[in-house]
Design a protein around this motif. Structure first.
Motif, PDB file in Angstrom:
ATOM      1  N   GLN A  62       0.840  -1.198   0.000  1.00 11.50           N
ATOM      2  CA  GLN A  62       0.000   0.000   0.000  1.00 11.50           C
ATOM      3  C   GLN A  62       0.879   1.253   0.000  1.00 11.50           C
ATOM      4  O   GLN A  62       1.857   1.328   0.747  1.00 11.50           O
ATOM      5  CB  GLN A  62      -0.899  -0.020   1.230  1.00 11.50           C
ATOM      6  CG  GLN A  62      -1.912   1.092   1.267  1.00 11.50           C
ATOM      7  CD  GLN A  62      -2.798   1.010   2.498  1.00 11.50           C
ATOM      8  OE1 GLN A  62      -2.340   0.653   3.578  1.00 11.50           O
ATOM      9  NE2 GLN A  62      -4.070   1.343   2.331  1.00 11.50           N
ATOM     10  N   PRO A  63       0.549   2.220  -0.837  1.00 11.10           N
ATOM     11  CA  PRO A  63       1.345   3.457  -0.878  1.00 11.10           C
ATOM     12  C   PRO A  63       1.314   4.210   0.458  1.00 11.10           C
ATOM     13  O   PRO A  63       0.404   4.032   1.268  1.00 11.10           O
ATOM     14  CB  PRO A  63       0.672   4.286  -1.970  1.00 11.10           C
ATOM     15  CG  PRO A  63      -0.073   3.303  -2.799  1.00 11.10           C
ATOM     16  CD  PRO A  63      -0.513   2.234  -1.845  1.00 11.10           C
ATOM     17  N   VAL A  64       2.311   5.062   0.629  1.00 11.82           N
ATOM     18  CA  VAL A  64       2.397   5.932   1.794  1.00 11.82           C
ATOM     19  C   VAL A  64       2.370   7.372   1.286  1.00 11.82           C
ATOM     20  O   VAL A  64       3.106   7.715   0.355  1.00 11.82           O
ATOM     21  CB  VAL A  64       3.699   5.672   2.584  1.00 11.82           C
ATOM     22  CG1 VAL A  64       3.855   6.679   3.718  1.00 11.82           C
ATOM     23  CG2 VAL A  64       3.716   4.243   3.107  1.00 11.82           C
ATOM     24  N   ARG A 132      -4.675   3.852  -0.638  1.00 11.23           N
ATOM     25  CA  ARG A 132      -4.321   4.771   0.456  1.00 11.23           C
ATOM     26  C   ARG A 132      -4.989   6.098   0.121  1.00 11.23           C
ATOM     27  O   ARG A 132      -4.860   6.593  -0.986  1.00 11.23           O
ATOM     28  CB  ARG A 132      -2.820   4.957   0.551  1.00 11.23           C
ATOM     29  CG  ARG A 132      -2.380   5.992   1.564  1.00 11.23           C
ATOM     30  CD  ARG A 132      -2.515   5.548   2.983  1.00 11.23           C
ATOM     31  NE  ARG A 132      -1.529   4.497   3.227  1.00 11.23           N
ATOM     32  CZ  ARG A 132      -1.487   3.765   4.316  1.00 11.23           C
ATOM     33  NH1 ARG A 132      -2.354   3.952   5.272  1.00 11.23           N
ATOM     34  NH2 ARG A 132      -0.572   2.828   4.459  1.00 11.23           N
ATOM     35  N   ALA A 133      -5.721   6.658   1.067  1.00 12.93           N
ATOM     36  CA  ALA A 133      -6.408   7.934   0.855  1.00 12.93           C
ATOM     37  C   ALA A 133      -5.950   8.945   1.902  1.00 12.93           C
ATOM     38  O   ALA A 133      -5.704   8.588   3.055  1.00 12.93           O
ATOM     39  CB  ALA A 133      -7.921   7.754   0.924  1.00 12.93           C
ATOM     40  N   GLY A 134      -5.844  10.181   1.472  1.00 14.07           N
ATOM     41  CA  GLY A 134      -5.528  11.278   2.373  1.00 14.07           C
ATOM     42  C   GLY A 134      -6.426  12.451   2.043  1.00 14.07           C
ATOM     43  O   GLY A 134      -6.560  12.820   0.877  1.00 14.07           O
ATOM     44  N   SER A 135      -7.064  13.005   3.061  1.00 11.43           N
ATOM     45  CA  SER A 135      -7.913  14.188   2.867  1.00 11.43           C
ATOM     46  C   SER A 135      -7.126  15.411   3.296  1.00 11.43           C
ATOM     47  O   SER A 135      -6.559  15.444   4.390  1.00 11.43           O
ATOM     48  CB  SER A 135      -9.205  14.065   3.671  1.00 11.43           C
ATOM     49  OG  SER A 135      -9.990  13.012   3.149  1.00 11.43           O
ATOM     50  N   TYR A 136      -7.104  16.401   2.423  1.00  8.18           N
ATOM     51  CA  TYR A 136      -6.341  17.625   2.660  1.00  8.18           C
ATOM     52  C   TYR A 136      -7.307  18.804   2.650  1.00  8.18           C
ATOM     53  O   TYR A 136      -8.107  18.936   1.723  1.00  8.18           O
ATOM     54  CB  TYR A 136      -5.274  17.805   1.574  1.00  8.18           C
ATOM     55  CG  TYR A 136      -4.287  16.670   1.572  1.00  8.18           C
ATOM     56  CD1 TYR A 136      -3.097  16.754   2.278  1.00  8.18           C
ATOM     57  CD2 TYR A 136      -4.559  15.500   0.882  1.00  8.18           C
ATOM     58  CE1 TYR A 136      -2.201  15.699   2.292  1.00  8.18           C
ATOM     59  CE2 TYR A 136      -3.675  14.437   0.898  1.00  8.18           C
ATOM     60  CZ  TYR A 136      -2.500  14.538   1.603  1.00  8.18           C
ATOM     61  OH  TYR A 136      -1.617  13.481   1.631  1.00  8.18           O
ATOM     62  N   TRP A 137      -7.228  19.634   3.695  1.00  9.90           N
ATOM     63  CA  TRP A 137      -8.033  20.848   3.773  1.00  9.90           C
ATOM     64  C   TRP A 137      -7.055  22.009   3.746  1.00  9.90           C
ATOM     65  O   TRP A 137      -6.237  22.162   4.646  1.00  9.90           O
ATOM     66  CB  TRP A 137      -8.871  20.883   5.047  1.00  9.90           C
ATOM     67  CG  TRP A 137      -9.866  19.778   5.096  1.00  9.90           C
ATOM     68  CD1 TRP A 137     -11.116  19.761   4.550  1.00  9.90           C
ATOM     69  CD2 TRP A 137      -9.694  18.513   5.718  1.00  9.90           C
ATOM     70  NE1 TRP A 137     -11.733  18.557   4.779  1.00  9.90           N
ATOM     71  CE2 TRP A 137     -10.865  17.762   5.495  1.00  9.90           C
ATOM     72  CE3 TRP A 137      -8.650  17.904   6.428  1.00  9.90           C
ATOM     73  CZ2 TRP A 137     -11.032  16.468   5.963  1.00  9.90           C
ATOM     74  CZ3 TRP A 137      -8.816  16.614   6.892  1.00  9.90           C
ATOM     75  CH2 TRP A 137      -9.999  15.920   6.659  1.00  9.90           C
ATOM     76  N   ILE A 138      -7.138  22.791   2.698  1.00 13.31           N
ATOM     77  CA  ILE A 138      -6.241  23.933   2.558  1.00 13.31           C
ATOM     78  C   ILE A 138      -7.026  25.178   2.934  1.00 13.31           C
ATOM     79  O   ILE A 138      -8.044  25.502   2.320  1.00 13.31           O
ATOM     80  CB  ILE A 138      -5.690  24.048   1.117  1.00 13.31           C
ATOM     81  CG1 ILE A 138      -5.055  22.717   0.673  1.00 13.31           C
ATOM     82  CG2 ILE A 138      -4.710  25.197   1.012  1.00 13.31           C
ATOM     83  CD1 ILE A 138      -3.894  22.243   1.518  1.00 13.31           C
ATOM     84  N   THR A 139      -6.555  25.871   3.950  1.00 13.06           N
ATOM     85  CA  THR A 139      -7.222  27.081   4.405  1.00 13.06           C
ATOM     86  C   THR A 139      -6.233  28.240   4.354  1.00 13.06           C
ATOM     87  O   THR A 139      -5.034  28.036   4.203  1.00 13.06           O
ATOM     88  CB  THR A 139      -7.728  26.927   5.857  1.00 13.06           C
ATOM     89  OG1 THR A 139      -6.602  26.766   6.719  1.00 13.06           O
ATOM     90  CG2 THR A 139      -8.659  25.731   5.997  1.00 13.06           C
ATOM     91  N   GLU A 140      -6.739  29.424   4.494  1.00 11.66           N
ATOM     92  CA  GLU A 140      -5.872  30.602   4.518  1.00 11.66           C
ATOM     93  C   GLU A 140      -5.472  30.942   5.942  1.00 11.66           C
ATOM     94  O   GLU A 140      -4.779  31.908   6.169  1.00 11.66           O
ATOM     95  CB  GLU A 140      -6.591  31.784   3.854  1.00 11.66           C
ATOM     96  CG  GLU A 140      -6.804  31.553   2.375  1.00 11.66           C
ATOM     97  CD  GLU A 140      -7.440  32.741   1.704  1.00 11.66           C
ATOM     98  OE1 GLU A 140      -7.349  33.860   2.228  1.00 11.66           O
ATOM     99  OE2 GLU A 140      -8.038  32.545   0.641  1.00 11.66           O
TER     100      GLU A 140
END
Length: 185
Positions: A62-64, A132-140
């Motif tokens: 599985q990817p990292v 492999r899943a990653g959730s990214y929240w980009i905020t200011e």
């Protein structure tokens, strides 16, 4: 193994039936790809054994993802690796399941807006890795805490209440029943 000794065990790793010209089993061996192992015992003066067969499916690691996901205040450079040597990694940035024809990972993925990144490792002769899943929240940045005016207290009926926030263009949500506000308030 065989319950009869001494015996010669012939084997194959390509799914074909073993013969006396096949490799002789002399100890544990490593499978390089998925496949079917077959074995047969042979001893002079005895009838050859039946053929034992076992199917092995090797799976890519599985990817990292690095970073693994989370909330960030700026663009992230996400690297994707797999412990499987020579594996090809494909990924998606729209939350869909990666396939072998999805975008091939070649260098760090620039994540500049909120998204779910999914990755799968592939290798010929192997089963695709688990996703492999990653959730990214980009905020200011972090939103300022709203200010309620006048402050809590006892007031006459009809008192006007205002709510302000120091964050530019903030949308302020509120409740009147004591519950925490949500995006639907």
């Amino acid at each position: 193994t065989s319950s009869v000794t001494p015996v010669t065990v012939y084997y194959t790793t390509d799914g074909s039936d073993p013969t006396t010209t096949s490799p002789v089993y002399s100890g544990a061996f490593t499978l390089a790809t998925s496949g079917t192992v077959k074995a047969r015992s042979v001893q002079a003066g005895w009838a050859d054994s039946g053929i034992a067969s076992a199917v092995y499916a090797l799976q890519a690691a599985q990817p990292v993802l690095s970073p693994t996901g989370g909330a960030f205040t700026g663009t992230q450079s996400v690297t994707i690796t797999s412990a499987t040597p020579a594996a090809t990694i494909t990924y998606t940035t729209d939350g869909t399941e990666p396939t072998p024809s999805s975008t091939t990972y070649a260098s760090a993925v620039s994540v500049s807006s909120s998204m779910t990144l999914r990755a799968v490792a592939w290798k010929t002769g192997f089963v695709g890795s688990d996703t492999r899943a990653g959730s990214y929240w980009i905020t200011e940045g972090t939103m300022a805490t709203p200010v309620v005016s006048p402050p809590a207290g006892t007031y006459a009926a009809g008192t006007w209440v205002s709510i302000t926030d120091a964050t530019a263009n903030a949308v302020i949500r509120y409740t009147l029943d004591g519950s925490d506000p949500t995006s639907g308030s």
